[in-house]
Design a protein around this motif. Structure first.
Motif, PDB file in Angstrom:
ATOM      1  N   UNK A 131       0.860  -1.171   0.000  1.00 55.30           N
ATOM      2  CA  UNK A 131       0.000   0.000   0.000  1.00 55.30           C
ATOM      3  C   UNK A 131       0.902   1.228   0.000  1.00 55.30           C
ATOM      4  N   UNK A 132       0.583   2.194  -0.853  1.00 53.07           N
ATOM      5  CA  UNK A 132       1.421   3.384  -0.956  1.00 53.07           C
ATOM      6  C   UNK A 132       0.593   4.568  -1.432  1.00 53.07           C
ATOM      7  N   UNK A 133       1.123   5.746  -1.157  1.00 54.78           N
ATOM      8  CA  UNK A 133       0.540   6.986  -1.658  1.00 54.78           C
ATOM      9  C   UNK A 133       1.438   7.475  -2.777  1.00 54.78           C
ATOM     10  N   UNK A 134       0.881   7.635  -3.971  1.00 51.40           N
ATOM     11  CA  UNK A 134       1.651   8.099  -5.121  1.00 51.40           C
ATOM     12  C   UNK A 134       1.246   9.524  -5.451  1.00 51.40           C
ATOM     13  N   UNK A 135       2.243  10.347  -5.719  1.00 54.13           N
ATOM     14  CA  UNK A 135       1.990  11.735  -6.093  1.00 54.13           C
ATOM     15  C   UNK A 135       2.634  11.998  -7.439  1.00 54.13           C
ATOM     16  N   UNK A 141       5.185  20.657 -10.398  1.00 53.84           N
ATOM     17  CA  UNK A 141       3.908  20.994  -9.770  1.00 53.84           C
ATOM     18  C   UNK A 141       3.123  19.719  -9.451  1.00 53.84           C
ATOM     19  N   UNK A 142       2.607  19.654  -8.209  1.00 54.51           N
ATOM     20  CA  UNK A 142       1.800  18.499  -7.803  1.00 54.51           C
ATOM     21  C   UNK A 142       0.495  18.514  -8.591  1.00 54.51           C
ATOM     22  N   UNK A 143       0.225  17.407  -9.311  1.00 57.55           N
ATOM     23  CA  UNK A 143      -0.937  17.347 -10.199  1.00 57.55           C
ATOM     24  C   UNK A 143      -2.019  16.416  -9.670  1.00 57.55           C
ATOM     25  N   UNK A 144      -1.613  15.281  -9.095  1.00 61.77           N
ATOM     26  CA  UNK A 144      -2.606  14.290  -8.667  1.00 61.77           C
ATOM     27  C   UNK A 144      -1.977  13.368  -7.625  1.00 61.77           C
ATOM     28  N   UNK A 145      -2.819  12.912  -6.694  1.00 61.12           N
ATOM     29  CA  UNK A 145      -2.388  11.941  -5.685  1.00 61.12           C
ATOM     30  C   UNK A 145      -3.358  10.769  -5.689  1.00 61.12           C
ATOM     31  N   UNK A 146      -2.822   9.561  -5.542  1.00 56.24           N
ATOM     32  CA  UNK A 146      -3.640   8.350  -5.492  1.00 56.24           C
ATOM     33  C   UNK A 146      -3.027   7.396  -4.481  1.00 56.24           C
ATOM     34  N   UNK A 147      -3.894   6.708  -3.740  1.00 59.03           N
ATOM     35  CA  UNK A 147      -3.403   5.737  -2.752  1.00 59.03           C
ATOM     36  C   UNK A 147      -4.015   4.379  -3.046  1.00 59.03           C
ATOM     37  N   UNK A 148      -3.211   3.328  -2.829  1.00 60.66           N
ATOM     38  CA  UNK A 148      -3.697   1.969  -3.044  1.00 60.66           C
ATOM     39  C   UNK A 148      -2.534   1.012  -3.166  1.00 60.66           C
ATOM     40  N   UNK A 149      -2.827  -0.201  -3.629  1.00 62.59           N
ATOM     41  CA  UNK A 149      -1.778  -1.218  -3.738  1.00 62.59           C
ATOM     42  C   UNK A 149      -0.904  -0.963  -4.965  1.00 62.59           C
ATOM     43  N   UNK A 166      -1.957   7.327 -14.581  1.00 64.45           N
ATOM     44  CA  UNK A 166      -1.258   7.094 -15.848  1.00 64.45           C
ATOM     45  C   UNK A 166      -1.695   8.002 -16.989  1.00 64.45           C
ATOM     46  N   UNK A 167      -2.960   8.272 -17.124  1.00 61.61           N
ATOM     47  CA  UNK A 167      -3.410   9.074 -18.273  1.00 61.61           C
ATOM     48  C   UNK A 167      -2.772  10.461 -18.253  1.00 61.61           C
ATOM     49  N   UNK A 168      -2.801  11.084 -17.080  1.00 63.45           N
ATOM     50  CA  UNK A 168      -2.208  12.427 -16.979  1.00 63.45           C
ATOM     51  C   UNK A 168      -0.688  12.366 -17.131  1.00 63.45           C
ATOM     52  N   UNK A 169      -0.086  11.304 -16.614  1.00 59.53           N
ATOM     53  CA  UNK A 169       1.369  11.158 -16.738  1.00 59.53           C
ATOM     54  C   UNK A 169       1.773  10.978 -18.201  1.00 59.53           C
ATOM     55  N   UNK A 170       1.042  10.146 -18.923  1.00 59.46           N
ATOM     56  CA  UNK A 170       1.349   9.893 -20.335  1.00 59.46           C
ATOM     57  C   UNK A 170       1.182  11.175 -21.154  1.00 59.46           C
ATOM     58  N   UNK A 177       7.124  17.155 -20.938  1.00 56.17           N
ATOM     59  CA  UNK A 177       7.235  17.824 -19.648  1.00 56.17           C
ATOM     60  C   UNK A 177       7.934  16.889 -18.669  1.00 56.17           C
ATOM     61  N   UNK A 178       8.632  17.480 -17.704  1.00 52.20           N
ATOM     62  CA  UNK A 178       9.297  16.666 -16.684  1.00 52.20           C
ATOM     63  C   UNK A 178       8.221  16.028 -15.817  1.00 52.20           C
ATOM     64  N   UNK A 179       8.210  14.700 -15.791  1.00 46.83           N
ATOM     65  CA  UNK A 179       7.152  13.957 -15.118  1.00 46.83           C
ATOM     66  C   UNK A 179       7.774  13.048 -14.063  1.00 46.83           C
ATOM     67  N   UNK A 180       7.329  13.213 -12.822  1.00 49.21           N
ATOM     68  CA  UNK A 180       7.895  12.463 -11.701  1.00 49.21           C
ATOM     69  C   UNK A 180       6.769  11.907 -10.842  1.00 49.21           C
ATOM     70  N   UNK A 181       6.992  10.717 -10.313  1.00 52.63           N
ATOM     71  CA  UNK A 181       6.048  10.163  -9.341  1.00 52.63           C
ATOM     72  C   UNK A 181       6.823   9.883  -8.068  1.00 52.63           C
ATOM     73  N   UNK A 182       6.313  10.415  -6.952  1.00 50.97           N
ATOM     74  CA  UNK A 182       6.923  10.085  -5.662  1.00 50.97           C
ATOM     75  C   UNK A 182       6.060   9.004  -5.014  1.00 50.97           C
TER      76      UNK A 182
END
Length: 199
Positions: A131-135, A141-149, A166-170, A177-182
């Motif tokens: 389980x993790x929180x992905x940003x 700029x922080x665009x979206x956050x999602x939590x789950x497995x 994924x849709x916004x990241x793609x 654009x520089x795209x990062x997920x924490x």
């Protein structure tokens, strides 16, 4: 006989065969009629598996052309999918069909997909689910956050929260654009609590 009629007759024959009051002669007759219905259904289904080679629209409806046949319909729903599964017919040919009918197309992007990563930690954690929180950050700029497995693979991130991002990241990646997920593996803990646990 239509497909629906043949299917209904096949179901009726099946019920009669299972009925204890049906005589052997009647059951044999039902079986023979049922096999005719089965073969008709099979043949009709085979026709639907043909690849569509073209569609034209006119005053009298739509003409759908396959390699061997032409069919006329009053209405047409074009639901071909994208390029994701050529083995099931989603080979991108639907885009050409839509264009041939006068539709304009926007650049297609995957709606739900895993995301590739160059992070070397993924190789060591391949196969781990947690389980993790992905940003998602786009150009910092922080665009979206999602939590789950989250599922970690040797070169990618997967799982429901990744699919949600994924849709916004793609789209961001396609726009260069520089795209990062924490990834936060302990989203329920604040920074102070975590530091306290580690000391």
């Amino acid at each position: 006989m239509t497909f629906e009629e043949a299917l209904q007759k096949l179901e009726d024959m099946s019920e009669m065969i299972r009925d204890e009051e049906t005589s052997v002669d009647e059951a044999v007759k039902c079986y023979e009629e049922g096999m005719q219905c089965y073969n008709l259904c099979k043949d009709l289904l085979k026709k639907t598996e043909q690849k569509i080679e073209g569609v034209t629209a006119g005053k009298d409806g739509f003409i759908v052309k396959t390699r061997t046949d032409r069919y006329r319909f009053d209405k047409l729903i074009l639901a071909c999918g994208g390029n994701a599964a050529p083995q099931t017919g989603s080979d991108g040919s639907g885009y050409a069909l839509a264009k041939s009918l006068g539709h304009t197309l926007r650049r297609p992007y995957p709606a739900l997909t895993y995301l590739l990563t160059k992070d070397p930690a993924c190789k060591e954690l391949a196969g781990v689910r947690a389980n993790a929180l992905l940003t998602l950050y786009v150009d910092g700029e922080k665009v979206q956050m999602e939590e789950g497995e989250l599922q970690l693979n040797k070169d990618s991130l997967s799982g429901i929260p990744v699919f949600q991002l994924s849709h916004r990241a793609v789209q961001a990646l396609a726009a260069k654009k520089k795209t990062t997920i924490s990834v936060d593996f302990l989203p329920q803990l604040g920074e102070e609590e975590l530091l306290h646990m580690l000391t």
